[in-house]
Structure formats: structure tokens, C-alpha cells
Write a protein that holds these residues in place. Sequence first.
Motif, PDB file in Angstrom:
ATOM      1  N   ILE A   1      -4.913  43.210 -47.809  1.00  0.00           N
ATOM      2  CA  ILE A   1      -5.373  44.773 -46.936  1.00  0.00           C
ATOM      3  C   ILE A   1      -6.336  44.229 -46.093  1.00  0.00           C
ATOM      4  O   ILE A   1      -7.448  44.036 -46.459  1.00  0.00           O
ATOM      5  N   TYR A   2      -6.420  45.147 -44.815  1.00  0.00           N
ATOM      6  CA  TYR A   2      -6.953  44.474 -43.800  1.00  0.00           C
ATOM      7  C   TYR A   2      -6.750  45.608 -43.141  1.00  0.00           C
ATOM      8  O   TYR A   2      -5.512  46.343 -42.418  1.00  0.00           O
ATOM      9  N   PRO A   3      -7.896  45.710 -41.873  1.00  0.00           N
ATOM     10  CA  PRO A   3      -7.980  46.447 -40.971  1.00  0.00           C
ATOM     11  C   PRO A   3      -6.448  46.652 -39.947  1.00  0.00           C
ATOM     12  O   PRO A   3      -6.330  45.696 -39.177  1.00  0.00           O
TER      13      PRO A   3
ATOM     14  N   ALA B   1     -12.061  32.452 -41.849  1.00  0.00           N
ATOM     15  CA  ALA B   1     -11.042  31.963 -41.843  1.00  0.00           C
ATOM     16  C   ALA B   1      -9.993  32.334 -43.264  1.00  0.00           C
ATOM     17  O   ALA B   1     -11.028  31.250 -43.843  1.00  0.00           O
ATOM     18  N   HIS B   2      -9.562  32.182 -43.654  1.00  0.00           N
ATOM     19  CA  HIS B   2      -8.737  31.967 -45.082  1.00  0.00           C
ATOM     20  C   HIS B   2      -7.537  31.287 -45.084  1.00  0.00           C
ATOM     21  O   HIS B   2      -6.114  31.435 -44.173  1.00  0.00           O
ATOM     22  N   ARG B   3      -7.162  30.532 -45.731  1.00  0.00           N
ATOM     23  CA  ARG B   3      -6.180  30.138 -46.479  1.00  0.00           C
ATOM     24  C   ARG B   3      -6.107  30.139 -47.502  1.00  0.00           C
ATOM     25  O   ARG B   3      -7.098  29.756 -48.365  1.00  0.00           O
TER      26      ARG B   3
ATOM     27  N   THR C   1      -1.241  28.527 -47.005  1.00  0.00           N
ATOM     28  CA  THR C   1      -0.700  28.685 -46.733  1.00  0.00           C
ATOM     29  C   THR C   1      -1.088  28.119 -45.305  1.00  0.00           C
ATOM     30  O   THR C   1      -2.014  27.120 -45.761  1.00  0.00           O
ATOM     31  N   LYS C   2      -0.779  28.633 -43.744  1.00  0.00           N
ATOM     32  CA  LYS C   2      -1.510  28.102 -42.835  1.00  0.00           C
ATOM     33  C   LYS C   2      -2.748  27.996 -42.730  1.00  0.00           C
ATOM     34  O   LYS C   2      -2.946  27.525 -41.959  1.00  0.00           O
ATOM     35  N   GLY C   3      -3.190  29.762 -42.571  1.00  0.00           N
ATOM     36  CA  GLY C   3      -3.960  30.267 -42.234  1.00  0.00           C
ATOM     37  C   GLY C   3      -4.441  30.153 -41.806  1.00  0.00           C
ATOM     38  O   GLY C   3      -3.986  29.647 -40.450  1.00  0.00           O
TER      39      GLY C   3
ATOM     40  N   GLY D   1      -4.818  41.756 -35.413  1.00  0.00           N
ATOM     41  CA  GLY D   1      -4.737  40.315 -35.398  1.00  0.00           C
ATOM     42  C   GLY D   1      -4.356  39.327 -36.180  1.00  0.00           C
ATOM     43  O   GLY D   1      -5.596  39.801 -36.939  1.00  0.00           O
ATOM     44  N   HIS D   2      -4.238  37.683 -35.629  1.00  0.00           N
ATOM     45  CA  HIS D   2      -4.039  36.798 -36.335  1.00  0.00           C
ATOM     46  C   HIS D   2      -4.244  35.336 -35.067  1.00  0.00           C
ATOM     47  O   HIS D   2      -3.577  35.910 -34.190  1.00  0.00           O
ATOM     48  N   VAL D   3      -4.932  34.902 -35.655  1.00  0.00           N
ATOM     49  CA  VAL D   3      -4.925  33.696 -34.927  1.00  0.00           C
ATOM     50  C   VAL D   3      -4.672  32.479 -36.384  1.00  0.00           C
ATOM     51  O   VAL D   3      -5.745  32.653 -36.600  1.00  0.00           O
TER      52      VAL D   3
ATOM     53  N   ILE E   1       7.461  27.066 -48.705  1.00  0.00           N
ATOM     54  CA  ILE E   1       6.732  27.080 -49.069  1.00  0.00           C
ATOM     55  C   ILE E   1       5.831  28.537 -49.314  1.00  0.00           C
ATOM     56  O   ILE E   1       5.228  28.501 -51.028  1.00  0.00           O
ATOM     57  N   TYR E   2       5.852  29.928 -48.655  1.00  0.00           N
ATOM     58  CA  TYR E   2       5.757  30.371 -49.169  1.00  0.00           C
ATOM     59  C   TYR E   2       6.009  31.351 -47.898  1.00  0.00           C
ATOM     60  O   TYR E   2       7.127  30.534 -47.104  1.00  0.00           O
ATOM     61  N   ARG E   3       5.849  32.897 -48.611  1.00  0.00           N
ATOM     62  CA  ARG E   3       6.788  33.993 -47.870  1.00  0.00           C
ATOM     63  C   ARG E   3       5.600  35.246 -48.193  1.00  0.00           C
ATOM     64  O   ARG E   3       4.550  35.530 -49.127  1.00  0.00           O
ATOM     65  N   TYR E   4       5.790  36.534 -47.182  1.00  0.00           N
ATOM     66  CA  TYR E   4       4.555  37.331 -47.583  1.00  0.00           C
ATOM     67  C   TYR E   4       5.621  38.394 -46.897  1.00  0.00           C
ATOM     68  O   TYR E   4       6.344  38.595 -45.453  1.00  0.00           O
ATOM     69  N   TYR E   5       5.245  39.699 -47.379  1.00  0.00           N
ATOM     70  CA  TYR E   5       5.910  40.491 -47.060  1.00  0.00           C
ATOM     71  C   TYR E   5       5.139  41.795 -47.010  1.00  0.00           C
ATOM     72  O   TYR E   5       4.381  42.396 -47.222  1.00  0.00           O
TER      73      TYR E   5
HETATM   74  C1  F6R Z   1      -3.429  39.177 -43.322  1.00  0.00           C
HETATM   75  C2  F6R Z   1      -3.415  37.477 -44.217  1.00  0.00           C
HETATM   76  C3  F6R Z   1      -2.293  37.596 -45.031  1.00  0.00           C
HETATM   77  C4  F6R Z   1      -1.886  36.257 -44.702  1.00  0.00           C
HETATM   78  C5  F6R Z   1      -0.156  35.330 -45.711  1.00  0.00           C
HETATM   79  C6  F6R Z   1       0.235  34.600 -44.844  1.00  0.00           C
HETATM   80  O1  F6R Z   1      -4.698  38.978 -42.551  1.00  0.00           O
HETATM   81  O2  F6R Z   1      -4.633  37.131 -44.595  1.00  0.00           O
HETATM   82  O3  F6R Z   1      -1.562  38.603 -45.874  1.00  0.00           O
HETATM   83  O4  F6R Z   1      -0.899  36.704 -43.198  1.00  0.00           O
HETATM   84  O5  F6R Z   1      -1.081  34.697 -46.526  1.00  0.00           O
HETATM   85  O6  F6R Z   1      -1.149  33.540 -45.128  1.00  0.00           O
HETATM   86  P1  F6R Z   1      -1.114  32.455 -42.799  1.00  0.00           P
HETATM   87  O7  F6R Z   1      -1.097  34.704 -42.054  1.00  0.00           O
HETATM   88  O8  F6R Z   1      -2.283  32.509 -42.948  1.00  0.00           O
HETATM   89  O9  F6R Z   1       0.167  32.521 -42.990  1.00  0.00           O
END
Ligand code: F6R
Length: 191
Positions: A155-157, A139-141, A86-88, A161-163, A52-56
Motif C-alpha cells: 500500500i503506497y501513496p 529502494a525495495h526488493r 522481484t526486480k526492485g 510512481g516507480h523507477v 518468477i513473480y506476478r502482481y495484481y
Molecule cells: C509498489 C511495490 C510492489 C511492487 C511489486 C513488484 O510500489 O513496491 O507492489 O511493485 O512487488 O515488484 P517490482 O515493482 O520491483 O517489480
Amino acid sequence: MELFRPINSYYDFENIKMVPEGDLITRNLSDMDWMYQDQEAVQELLKEDPQIYRYYNVDIPEEEGHLQHCISIINPGKVGNEYNMTKGHFHEIKGTAEIYYTIQGEGMLFMQSVTDGEPEFEALEMKKGTLSYVPPYWAHRTINTGEEPLAFIGIYPGEAGHVYGEIEAKGFMKLLIEKDGEPTIIDNPNY
Ligand code: F6R
Ligand code: ZN
């Protein structure tokens, strides 16, 4: 004090990846199958278990003062009528913000407030060149509504951390589905 050296990363538009890869995290459907509404469509797609997605993630210390940054790529596609997403998450330190800069494709950024009050919802469009601000306490997706990969820089501080747990369990209050050929925001019946 140990000095962290300046570094470059590149987005390879042709091969749709970050160079160097850094810490690459991939999410296939099986990593998030319960998050989609149409479980019949999920079962069918699981035979192939598409990515579904990937992130570097650029390898940066997770410390105050640093800026974590990464490039996320969501593949085009749908699970039933729900677009790939994304999961979010929200940030462990809820008062930390994030910037997303879209470099390829089109989609939507869903946000839901995580204060003590009733959650509020916002959605922003993403397309090549969009600079989106995710303020503290949201929260973001991200969701790909287009036919090509949706790629964006985050880009973030360093200390953010992530929940994931709460969103993994309940999702967002809205869903983005294709209806009459158009991306359409609807209430999440399971929220
Ligand atoms: C980091 C951020 C993004 C997400 C990435 C994957 O704070 O918001 O780099 O981590 O887009 O999404 P998630 O983390 O929701 O699986
Ligand atoms: Zn984030």
C-alpha cells in the motif's frame, strides 16, 4: 469532482490470486535474466522461462490522496543459488513510503537508501502476519526464501510512481543466496 466509488478486492488463498484480477503484471525469468549472478543457471532455466513473480494492481487513480494497493506473489525457487526475487525499485517521488503486509509464505525484504549520501542497506524478514514499513527514500526488493509462494499486500501513496532503471543496471549492494541450506546475505560482487 468525480467521486471514486469504494471497492473490495479479495485474496484467493486456494488459487493464489487476487479477485478481481485488476491489472495483472507477470515477470518471467526472461524479463530479468541479467539480474541474476549465475548466468549458466539462467541459460538452463530459460529453456522453460519460469514465471518468477506476478502482481495484481487494484485499478486506482495515480493521484495524491489515493492509496495504490496491490498483491504480489513470488513463486518459490532459485536461479543457481539465488532465490527468486522481484526486480526492485524506488519511488519516483522518493519521499513516499510503503507498507507491506505478508499474507503467505516467507522471505526477505531488501532495502537500500536512495538519498544523496552513500547508500545504506537494511533487510527485514517476512512471514505470514509481518507488517513491514518501507520508509521514504528506500529502494525495495522482495525475495522468496521458502517452499511456497510468498504473497504480500503493498500500500503506497497514489502519486508515488516507480523507477527501475538504476536497479536494473546495478542491482542491490547485497544478494541473498542459499548457503549450507540457509538464506545468507552476501555482498554483490557486481555492485
Ligand atoms: C509498489 C511495490 C510492489 C511492487 C511489486 C513488484 O510500489 O513496491 O507492489 O511493485 O512487488 O515488484 P517490482 O515493482 O520491483 O517489480
Ligand atoms: Zn514500491
